[in-house]
Design an enzyme around this catalytic site. Structure first.
Site, PDB file in Angstrom:
ATOM      1  N   GLY A 133      30.983  22.749  17.065  1.00 39.47           N
ATOM      2  CA  GLY A 133      30.577  21.367  16.855  1.00 39.47           C
ATOM      3  C   GLY A 133      29.223  21.016  17.429  1.00 39.47           C
ATOM      4  N   LYS A 134      28.933  21.479  18.645  1.00 38.19           N
ATOM      5  CA  LYS A 134      27.650  21.142  19.269  1.00 38.19           C
ATOM      6  C   LYS A 134      26.479  21.719  18.477  1.00 38.19           C
ATOM      7  CE  LYS A 134      24.382  22.167  22.670  1.00 38.19           C
ATOM      8  NZ  LYS A 134      23.705  23.363  23.083  1.00 38.19           N
ATOM      9  N   VAL A 135      26.592  22.987  18.097  1.00 40.06           N
ATOM     10  CA  VAL A 135      25.503  23.622  17.349  1.00 40.06           C
ATOM     11  C   VAL A 135      25.358  22.968  15.973  1.00 40.06           C
ATOM     12  CG1 VAL A 135      24.719  25.788  16.282  1.00 40.06           C
ATOM     13  CG2 VAL A 135      25.596  25.781  18.628  1.00 40.06           C
TER      14      VAL A 135
END
Length: 166
Positions: free
Chosen positions: A95-97
């Protein structure tokens, strides 16, 4: 390349990839390699650029993108949540990437990359202790709205500049 890395390490890996496998622009500066060139690198080539355990993920992602040249453009055209989910189908992309790609590469201001620093801000400054990532992301989408990505950048910069408490 950026997962679990600091900015100087990310820059070094990008520079090594460009210098070793990109096309020269002028002495000492090369363009980053294109997807087709990246897809042909060996795991050792990737690792020699400082990407560590990500080498296998990057090699596979480069292969997928090289084989389907329009995939990134199609993903960029999707609505935010669909684009995020599609990016997370690439190996090693969480999710962060995915949110970083959408915010910085696709100008999706609603993307809210949730890393250690932002989790700390949301826990300490917004009293969201014990909240799951999904709950924090939902809170950010409501609280910051369509400018969540811009808010994330300001929160990150502000928190990094705070004096360390002993």
């Amino acid at each position: 390349i950026s997962a679990n890395k600091q900015i100087p390490q990310i820059k070094a890996a990008h520079r090594k990839l460009a210098l070793r496998f990109g096309e020269p622009v002028f002495p000492g500066f090369n363009r980053p390699p294109v997807w087709d060139a990246l897809s042909k690198l060996s795991l050792e080539d990737w690792k020699s650029c400082g990407v560590g355990y990500r080498a296998l993920y990057l090699k596979e992602t480069a292969r997928q993108v090289a084989e389907d040249a329009g995939i990134l453009e199609r993903i960029e055209q999707l609505e935010y949540l669909s684009a995020r989910a599609k990016l997370m189908e690439f190996p090693g992309v969480g999710g962060k990437v995915a949110d970083c790609i959408l915010l910085y590469g696709c100008h999706r201001q609603q993307a809210f990359p949730l890393d250690t620093w932002i989790r700390r801000v949301m826990t300490n400054r917004y009293t969201l202790s014990g909240w799951t990532d999904a709950q924090v992301l939902h809170f950010a989408s409501i609280h910051f709205g369509s400018a969540a990505g811009l808010a994330q950048q300001y929160l990150f910069a502000w928190e990094r500049r705070q004096p360390k408490s002993s």
